[in-house]
Design a protein around this motif. Sequence first.
Motif, short mmCIF file in Angstrom:
data_model
loop_
_atom_site.label_atom_id
_atom_site.label_comp_id
_atom_site.label_asym_id
_atom_site.label_seq_id
_atom_site.Cartn_x
_atom_site.Cartn_y
_atom_site.Cartn_z
N PHE A 35 43.88 40.67 38.37
CA PHE A 35 44.70 39.47 38.48
C PHE A 35 43.96 38.33 37.81
CE2 PHE A 35 46.89 40.94 42.64
CZ PHE A 35 47.81 41.66 41.91
N GLY A 36 44.68 37.53 37.03
CA GLY A 36 44.12 36.35 36.40
C GLY A 36 44.85 35.12 36.89
N GLY A 37 44.34 33.95 36.56
CA GLY A 37 44.94 32.69 36.98
C GLY A 37 44.02 31.93 37.91
N GLU A 38 44.34 30.67 38.13
CA GLU A 38 43.50 29.80 38.96
C GLU A 38 43.31 30.34 40.37
OE1 GLU A 38 41.66 27.06 38.27
OE2 GLU A 38 42.16 27.47 36.18
N ASP A 39 44.39 30.79 41.01
CA ASP A 39 44.28 31.27 42.39
C ASP A 39 43.56 32.61 42.48
OD1 ASP A 39 45.49 29.00 43.42
OD2 ASP A 39 47.50 29.84 43.19
N ASP A 44 37.69 37.89 45.35
CA ASP A 44 36.73 38.85 44.80
C ASP A 44 37.44 40.02 44.13
OD1 ASP A 44 34.55 37.41 45.70
OD2 ASP A 44 34.58 38.38 47.66
N TYR A 45 38.42 39.74 43.26
CA TYR A 45 39.14 40.79 42.55
C TYR A 45 38.25 41.38 41.45
CZ TYR A 45 43.40 38.89 44.66
OH TYR A 45 44.36 38.46 45.53
N THR A 46 38.38 42.68 41.25
CA THR A 46 37.69 43.36 40.16
C THR A 46 38.69 44.22 39.41
OG1 THR A 46 37.07 45.23 41.57
CG2 THR A 46 35.48 43.42 41.40
N ASN A 47 38.30 44.66 38.22
CA ASN A 47 39.19 45.50 37.41
C ASN A 47 39.53 46.79 38.13
OD1 ASN A 47 39.46 43.82 35.21
ND2 ASN A 47 37.70 44.67 34.15
N ARG A 48 40.78 47.18 38.01
CA ARG A 48 41.25 48.43 38.57
C ARG A 48 41.61 49.35 37.41
NH1 ARG A 48 45.60 51.22 39.78
NH2 ARG A 48 45.45 52.57 41.59
N ALA A 49 41.05 50.55 37.40
CA ALA A 49 41.32 51.52 36.34
C ALA A 49 42.67 52.19 36.60
CB ALA A 49 40.22 52.56 36.27
N GLY A 50 43.43 52.37 35.53
CA GLY A 50 44.72 53.05 35.60
C GLY A 50 44.97 53.75 34.27
N LYS A 76 49.08 49.08 36.66
CA LYS A 76 48.31 47.83 36.65
C LYS A 76 47.89 47.52 38.08
CE LYS A 76 51.07 46.23 32.76
NZ LYS A 76 51.91 45.16 32.19
N GLY A 77 47.41 46.32 38.31
CA GLY A 77 47.01 45.91 39.65
C GLY A 77 45.59 45.41 39.67
N THR A 78 44.98 45.46 40.83
CA THR A 78 43.61 44.99 41.00
C THR A 78 43.03 45.63 42.24
OG1 THR A 78 42.22 43.01 41.03
CG2 THR A 78 44.21 42.96 42.40
N GLN A 79 41.75 45.40 42.47
CA GLN A 79 41.12 45.81 43.70
C GLN A 79 40.12 44.75 44.09
OE1 GLN A 79 39.70 49.64 42.43
NE2 GLN A 79 37.64 48.89 42.06
N ALA A 80 39.77 44.73 45.34
CA ALA A 80 38.82 43.74 45.85
C ALA A 80 37.67 44.44 46.55
CB ALA A 80 39.52 42.78 46.81
N ALA A 177 51.46 30.84 44.21
CA ALA A 177 50.16 31.35 43.78
C ALA A 177 50.13 31.54 42.27
CB ALA A 177 49.84 32.66 44.48
N ASP A 178 49.11 31.00 41.65
CA ASP A 178 48.90 31.09 40.20
C ASP A 178 48.13 32.39 39.91
OD1 ASP A 178 48.93 30.13 37.55
OD2 ASP A 178 46.91 29.30 37.78
N VAL A 179 48.86 33.54 39.97
CA VAL A 179 48.26 34.87 39.82
C VAL A 179 49.08 35.66 38.81
CG1 VAL A 179 47.70 37.03 41.01
CG2 VAL A 179 47.38 34.86 42.19
N TYR A 180 48.40 36.25 37.80
CA TYR A 180 49.07 36.95 36.70
C TYR A 180 48.43 38.31 36.46
CZ TYR A 180 50.39 32.12 35.79
OH TYR A 180 50.85 30.84 35.92
N ASN A 181 49.20 39.25 35.87
CA ASN A 181 48.67 40.54 35.44
C ASN A 181 47.93 40.33 34.12
OD1 ASN A 181 49.57 42.59 37.32
ND2 ASN A 181 51.64 42.14 36.62
#
Length: 192
Positions: A35-39, A44-50, A76-80, A177-181
Amino acid sequence: MKRIVLSLSMLLLVTFAVNAQSSLGIRGGGSFFNFGGEDARENDYTNRAGFHAGFYASFNGSGAIAVEPGVYYSVKGTQADNAINSRAILNYVDVPLLFRLKAGDGFNVFAGPQLSFLANSKFEGDLGDSTFSFETENVRNTDAGIVVGLGYNLPHGLNIQGSYDYGMTTVFKDSDADVYNRGFKLSLGYTF
Protein backbone atom coordinates in the motif's frame (compact mmCIF):
# COMPACT_ATOMS: atom_id res chain seq x y z
CA MET A 1 -20.13 -9.38 -14.04
CA LYS A 2 -16.41 -9.97 -13.58
CA ARG A 3 -16.51 -13.00 -15.88
CA ILE A 4 -18.33 -10.96 -18.51
CA VAL A 5 -15.69 -8.20 -18.38
CA LEU A 6 -12.88 -10.77 -18.67
CA SER A 7 -14.60 -12.62 -21.54
CA LEU A 8 -15.32 -9.42 -23.46
CA SER A 9 -11.76 -8.20 -22.97
CA MET A 10 -10.33 -11.46 -24.30
CA LEU A 11 -12.71 -11.41 -27.28
CA LEU A 12 -11.70 -7.84 -28.12
CA LEU A 13 -7.99 -8.70 -27.93
CA VAL A 14 -8.34 -11.67 -30.26
CA THR A 15 -10.61 -9.78 -32.69
CA PHE A 16 -8.27 -6.78 -32.93
CA ALA A 17 -5.18 -8.96 -33.30
CA VAL A 18 -6.74 -11.01 -36.11
CA ASN A 19 -8.11 -7.96 -37.94
CA ALA A 20 -4.90 -5.95 -37.61
CA GLN A 21 -2.74 -8.99 -38.45
CA SER A 22 -0.70 -8.29 -35.38
CA SER A 23 0.49 -10.69 -32.71
CA LEU A 24 -0.86 -12.26 -29.54
CA GLY A 25 1.15 -13.33 -26.54
CA ILE A 26 1.09 -14.69 -23.01
CA ARG A 27 2.89 -13.20 -20.03
CA GLY A 28 3.26 -13.96 -16.34
CA GLY A 29 5.55 -13.62 -13.39
CA GLY A 30 6.05 -12.40 -9.86
CA SER A 31 4.47 -9.35 -8.26
CA PHE A 32 5.58 -7.40 -5.21
CA PHE A 33 2.84 -5.06 -3.97
CA ASN A 34 2.35 -2.79 -1.03
CA PHE A 35 0.00 0.00 0.00
CA GLY A 36 1.24 3.48 -0.86
CA GLY A 37 0.02 6.95 0.08
CA GLU A 38 0.25 9.26 3.08
CA ASP A 39 -1.87 7.08 5.39
CA ALA A 40 0.01 3.90 4.41
CA ARG A 41 3.33 5.40 5.52
CA GLU A 42 2.11 5.50 9.10
CA ASN A 43 1.79 1.69 9.27
CA ASP A 44 4.29 -1.16 9.17
CA TYR A 45 3.26 -2.44 5.71
CA THR A 46 5.78 -4.46 3.72
CA ASN A 47 5.78 -5.86 0.19
CA ARG A 48 3.61 -8.89 -0.37
CA ALA A 49 4.72 -11.39 -3.01
CA GLY A 50 2.11 -12.57 -5.50
CA PHE A 51 1.84 -13.38 -9.20
CA HIS A 52 0.22 -12.20 -12.41
CA ALA A 53 -0.63 -14.05 -15.64
CA GLY A 54 -2.56 -13.28 -18.79
CA PHE A 55 -2.65 -12.37 -22.44
CA TYR A 56 -1.69 -9.40 -24.60
CA ALA A 57 -1.96 -8.27 -28.19
CA SER A 58 0.68 -6.19 -29.97
CA PHE A 59 -0.27 -3.83 -32.79
CA ASN A 60 2.36 -2.38 -35.12
CA GLY A 61 4.99 -4.50 -33.37
CA SER A 62 7.42 -4.04 -36.28
CA GLY A 63 7.31 -0.22 -36.02
CA ALA A 64 9.06 2.10 -33.58
CA ILE A 65 5.92 2.40 -31.44
CA ALA A 66 3.62 -0.51 -30.61
CA VAL A 67 0.26 -0.45 -28.86
CA GLU A 68 -0.29 -3.33 -26.44
CA PRO A 69 -3.62 -3.96 -24.69
CA GLY A 70 -3.71 -6.84 -22.24
CA VAL A 71 -5.79 -8.78 -19.71
CA TYR A 72 -4.08 -10.22 -16.60
CA TYR A 73 -5.11 -11.88 -13.36
CA SER A 74 -3.03 -10.16 -10.69
CA VAL A 75 -2.56 -10.79 -6.96
CA LYS A 76 -1.90 -7.58 -5.03
CA GLY A 77 -2.18 -6.44 -1.43
CA THR A 78 0.21 -5.99 1.46
CA GLN A 79 1.30 -7.50 4.73
CA ALA A 80 2.27 -6.06 8.07
CA ASP A 81 4.96 -7.18 10.49
CA ASN A 82 2.71 -7.01 13.53
CA ALA A 83 1.62 -9.41 16.28
CA ILE A 84 -0.66 -11.39 13.93
CA ASN A 85 1.29 -11.00 10.64
CA SER A 86 -1.81 -9.50 9.00
CA ARG A 87 -2.21 -9.67 5.22
CA ALA A 88 -4.50 -7.99 2.72
CA ILE A 89 -4.97 -10.25 -0.32
CA LEU A 90 -6.52 -8.36 -3.22
CA ASN A 91 -7.06 -10.18 -6.52
CA TYR A 92 -7.73 -8.14 -9.66
CA VAL A 93 -8.23 -8.48 -13.39
CA ASP A 94 -5.85 -5.84 -14.80
CA VAL A 95 -6.59 -4.33 -18.22
CA PRO A 96 -3.61 -2.17 -19.28
CA LEU A 97 -3.23 -0.25 -22.55
CA LEU A 98 0.53 0.11 -23.00
CA PHE A 99 2.49 2.13 -25.55
CA ARG A 100 5.93 0.63 -26.28
CA LEU A 101 8.81 2.59 -27.77
CA LYS A 102 11.77 0.67 -29.15
CA ALA A 103 14.84 2.00 -27.40
CA GLY A 104 17.68 0.07 -29.02
CA ASP A 105 18.71 -3.45 -29.89
CA GLY A 106 15.88 -5.48 -28.31
CA PHE A 107 15.13 -2.92 -25.57
CA ASN A 108 11.87 -1.04 -25.19
CA VAL A 109 10.28 1.32 -22.70
CA PHE A 110 6.55 1.40 -22.10
CA ALA A 111 3.86 3.27 -20.25
CA GLY A 112 0.10 3.52 -20.25
CA PRO A 113 -3.12 3.56 -18.27
CA GLN A 114 -4.51 0.52 -16.49
CA LEU A 115 -7.98 -0.24 -15.20
CA SER A 116 -8.24 -3.04 -12.63
CA PHE A 117 -11.42 -4.90 -11.63
CA LEU A 118 -11.56 -6.49 -8.17
CA ALA A 119 -12.09 -10.26 -8.33
CA ASN A 120 -12.04 -10.83 -4.55
CA SER A 121 -10.53 -9.45 -1.39
CA LYS A 122 -9.79 -10.87 2.03
CA PHE A 123 -7.74 -10.23 5.12
CA GLU A 124 -5.71 -12.91 6.88
CA GLY A 125 -3.72 -13.18 10.06
CA ASP A 126 -1.94 -15.73 12.21
CA LEU A 127 -2.97 -16.51 15.76
CA GLY A 128 -0.63 -19.05 17.30
CA ASP A 129 -0.48 -22.02 14.92
CA SER A 130 -3.76 -21.08 13.24
CA THR A 131 -4.55 -18.77 10.36
CA PHE A 132 -7.81 -16.84 10.33
CA SER A 133 -9.32 -15.27 7.23
CA PHE A 134 -12.35 -13.20 6.34
CA GLU A 135 -13.61 -11.71 3.09
CA THR A 136 -14.26 -8.00 2.98
CA GLU A 137 -16.48 -5.79 0.87
CA ASN A 138 -14.70 -2.62 1.95
CA VAL A 139 -12.38 -2.59 -1.11
CA ARG A 140 -13.35 -0.59 -4.22
CA ASN A 141 -14.47 -2.65 -7.23
CA THR A 142 -12.24 -0.73 -9.68
CA ASP A 143 -8.75 0.71 -9.48
CA ALA A 144 -7.31 3.12 -12.06
CA GLY A 145 -3.58 3.58 -12.40
CA ILE A 146 -0.52 4.03 -14.58
CA VAL A 147 2.01 1.37 -15.61
CA VAL A 148 5.63 2.19 -16.58
CA GLY A 149 8.45 -0.19 -17.37
CA LEU A 150 11.38 -1.51 -19.35
CA GLY A 151 11.38 -4.61 -21.54
CA TYR A 152 13.76 -6.69 -23.62
CA ASN A 153 12.87 -8.92 -26.59
CA LEU A 154 14.78 -12.20 -26.65
CA PRO A 155 15.03 -14.51 -29.70
CA HIS A 156 12.18 -16.85 -30.70
CA GLY A 157 9.35 -14.64 -29.40
CA LEU A 158 10.45 -14.59 -25.75
CA ASN A 159 10.47 -11.32 -23.81
CA ILE A 160 11.20 -10.15 -20.29
CA GLN A 161 10.13 -6.98 -18.56
CA GLY A 162 9.98 -5.13 -15.29
CA SER A 163 7.20 -2.68 -14.55
CA TYR A 164 5.77 -0.50 -11.80
CA ASP A 165 2.01 -0.17 -11.18
CA TYR A 166 1.10 3.20 -9.70
CA GLY A 167 -2.46 2.99 -8.39
CA MET A 168 -4.32 6.31 -8.37
CA THR A 169 -7.67 5.23 -6.88
CA THR A 170 -7.90 4.84 -3.12
CA VAL A 171 -8.24 1.19 -2.11
CA PHE A 172 -11.02 1.43 0.47
CA LYS A 173 -14.68 2.42 0.01
CA ASP A 174 -16.38 4.80 2.41
CA SER A 175 -13.04 5.91 3.79
CA ASP A 176 -10.91 9.04 3.60
CA ALA A 177 -7.74 6.94 3.97
CA ASP A 178 -5.05 7.95 1.48
CA VAL A 179 -4.07 4.33 0.59
CA TYR A 180 -3.29 3.04 -2.93
CA ASN A 181 -2.14 -0.19 -4.64
CA ARG A 182 1.49 0.22 -5.67
CA GLY A 183 3.98 -2.42 -6.76
CA PHE A 184 6.52 -4.01 -9.07
CA LYS A 185 6.05 -6.84 -11.56
CA LEU A 186 8.76 -9.03 -13.12
CA SER A 187 7.47 -10.89 -16.17
CA LEU A 188 8.40 -13.45 -18.78
CA GLY A 189 6.35 -13.48 -21.98
CA TYR A 190 6.02 -15.26 -25.30
CA THR A 191 4.73 -13.67 -28.51
CA PHE A 192 3.17 -16.14 -30.97
